[in-house]
Design an enzyme around this catalytic site. Structure first.
Site, PDB file in Angstrom:
ATOM      1  N   GLU A  98       1.650  87.458  27.947  1.00  0.00           N
ATOM      2  CA  GLU A  98       1.790  87.631  29.397  1.00  0.00           C
ATOM      3  C   GLU A  98       1.155  86.440  30.114  1.00  0.00           C
ATOM      4  O   GLU A  98       0.222  85.816  29.596  1.00  0.00           O
ATOM      5  CB  GLU A  98       1.109  88.960  29.778  1.00  0.00           C
ATOM      6  CG  GLU A  98       1.097  89.324  31.227  1.00  0.00           C
ATOM      7  CD  GLU A  98       2.456  89.494  31.885  1.00  0.00           C
ATOM      8  OE1 GLU A  98       3.238  88.528  31.836  1.00  0.00           O
ATOM      9  OE2 GLU A  98       2.719  90.551  32.469  1.00  0.00           O
ATOM     10  N   ASP A  99       1.636  86.128  31.297  1.00  0.00           N
ATOM     11  CA  ASP A  99       1.024  85.048  32.077  1.00  0.00           C
ATOM     12  C   ASP A  99      -0.282  85.506  32.721  1.00  0.00           C
ATOM     13  O   ASP A  99      -1.296  84.843  32.647  1.00  0.00           O
ATOM     14  CB  ASP A  99       2.000  84.498  33.134  1.00  0.00           C
ATOM     15  CG  ASP A  99       2.621  85.581  34.021  1.00  0.00           C
ATOM     16  OD1 ASP A  99       2.319  86.787  33.823  1.00  0.00           O
ATOM     17  OD2 ASP A  99       3.410  85.234  34.909  1.00  0.00           O
ATOM     18  N   ASP A 102      -2.672  91.719  36.255  1.00  0.00           N
ATOM     19  CA  ASP A 102      -3.141  91.942  37.624  1.00  0.00           C
ATOM     20  C   ASP A 102      -3.426  93.445  37.756  1.00  0.00           C
ATOM     21  O   ASP A 102      -4.468  93.914  37.311  1.00  0.00           O
ATOM     22  CB  ASP A 102      -2.019  91.441  38.549  1.00  0.00           C
ATOM     23  CG  ASP A 102      -2.363  91.446  40.015  1.00  0.00           C
ATOM     24  OD1 ASP A 102      -3.531  91.195  40.349  1.00  0.00           O
ATOM     25  OD2 ASP A 102      -1.463  91.686  40.839  1.00  0.00           O
ATOM     26  N   PHE A 151      -4.262  84.449  44.572  1.00  0.00           N
ATOM     27  CA  PHE A 151      -2.875  84.346  44.134  1.00  0.00           C
ATOM     28  C   PHE A 151      -2.667  82.955  43.545  1.00  0.00           C
ATOM     29  O   PHE A 151      -2.902  81.947  44.199  1.00  0.00           O
ATOM     30  CB  PHE A 151      -1.902  84.596  45.285  1.00  0.00           C
ATOM     31  CG  PHE A 151      -0.517  84.844  44.774  1.00  0.00           C
ATOM     32  CD1 PHE A 151      -0.131  86.102  44.341  1.00  0.00           C
ATOM     33  CD2 PHE A 151       0.396  83.798  44.663  1.00  0.00           C
ATOM     34  CE1 PHE A 151       1.136  86.329  43.820  1.00  0.00           C
ATOM     35  CE2 PHE A 151       1.665  84.009  44.141  1.00  0.00           C
ATOM     36  CZ  PHE A 151       2.035  85.282  43.725  1.00  0.00           C
ATOM     37  N   ARG A 164       6.735  77.110  39.358  1.00  0.00           N
ATOM     38  CA  ARG A 164       6.581  77.413  37.928  1.00  0.00           C
ATOM     39  C   ARG A 164       6.373  76.135  37.118  1.00  0.00           C
ATOM     40  O   ARG A 164       5.804  76.156  36.034  1.00  0.00           O
ATOM     41  CB  ARG A 164       7.832  78.123  37.394  1.00  0.00           C
ATOM     42  CG  ARG A 164       8.033  79.525  37.921  1.00  0.00           C
ATOM     43  CD  ARG A 164       9.070  80.247  37.093  1.00  0.00           C
ATOM     44  NE  ARG A 164       9.585  81.441  37.742  1.00  0.00           N
ATOM     45  CZ  ARG A 164       9.009  82.638  37.714  1.00  0.00           C
ATOM     46  NH1 ARG A 164       7.867  82.805  37.083  1.00  0.00           N
ATOM     47  NH2 ARG A 164       9.561  83.671  38.326  1.00  0.00           N
TER      48      ARG A 164
END
Ligand code: IMP
Ligand code: MG
Length: 177
Positions: A98-99, A102, A151, A164
């Site tokens: 996963e990046d 959260d 963020f 990205r």
């Protein structure tokens, strides 16, 4: 078009060094000859590409597509499968890549889905972890960096599909007026 004010949080160099450590840790923990890396689209694509090269044992690579964010900065809370796996994971030593974790809603959904397919083992690797925002408890086995509640974009992560392709992880500086 308004551009966001971006500040570097993690440099490409820092990311590279940490991923080498994570790859070595995955190799050390592995019990099967082959590991099965599953990237969660789209945000994990760069991390997966670098992590796959940092792992020295043979790795299978697959992707799963999930959508929960729309075009905003906060999760809609609704998870939808947009692309299923191509390969079977039955009996496999699976690492879900996963990046960023959260709220934990995405991983909670995916772990439940993948456990039904009877993998030999299922571990989680994330480049970034924002524990302050967790809504579902998730046991993450490999964490690149724990970050504050900002963020972030770059190195695969987007804001409304932009950024990205940045090589660093950056945060969006909020403008207060
Ligand atoms: P969760 O379901 O709330 O844990 O959200 C996980 C997904 O939301 C991640 O895979 C990212 O795609 C996206 N996300 C969460 N935080 C950020 C962020 O700071 N920047 C970009 N995407 C994010
Ligand atoms: Mg993601």
């Amino acid at each position: 078009m308004a551009e966001e004010n971006l500040k570097v949080l993690l440099s490409a160099e820092q990311i590279h060094c940490r991923i080498l450590e994570l790859g070595a840790q995955i190799d050390a923990d592995a019990t099967q000859d082959t590991v099965h890396l599953i990237g969660i689209l789209k945000g994990s694509f760069m991390f997966l590409a670098d992590l796959a090269r940092a792992v020295k044992r043979p790795a299978k690579v697959d992707f799963i597509g999930i959508s929960s964010y729309g075009m905003g900065k906060r999760s809609s809370g609704e998870v939808r499968l947009t692309k299923d796996l191509d390969l079977s994971i039955e009996g496999a030593e699976v690492i879900l890549v996963e990046d960023i974790v959260d709220s934990g809603i995405t991983l909670n959904y995916l772990i439940n889905l993948l456990e039904q397919r009877k993998p030999g083992s299922l571990r989680i690797a994330t480049l970034l972890d924002k524990p302050e925002r967790r809504q579902r408890p998730i046991k993450v086995d490999y964490v690149g960096f724990t970050i504050p509640d900002k963020f972030v974009v770059g190195y695969g992560l987007d804001y409304a599909e932009k950024y990205r392709n940045l090589k660093d992880v950056c945060y969006i500086e909020q403008d207060y007026c």
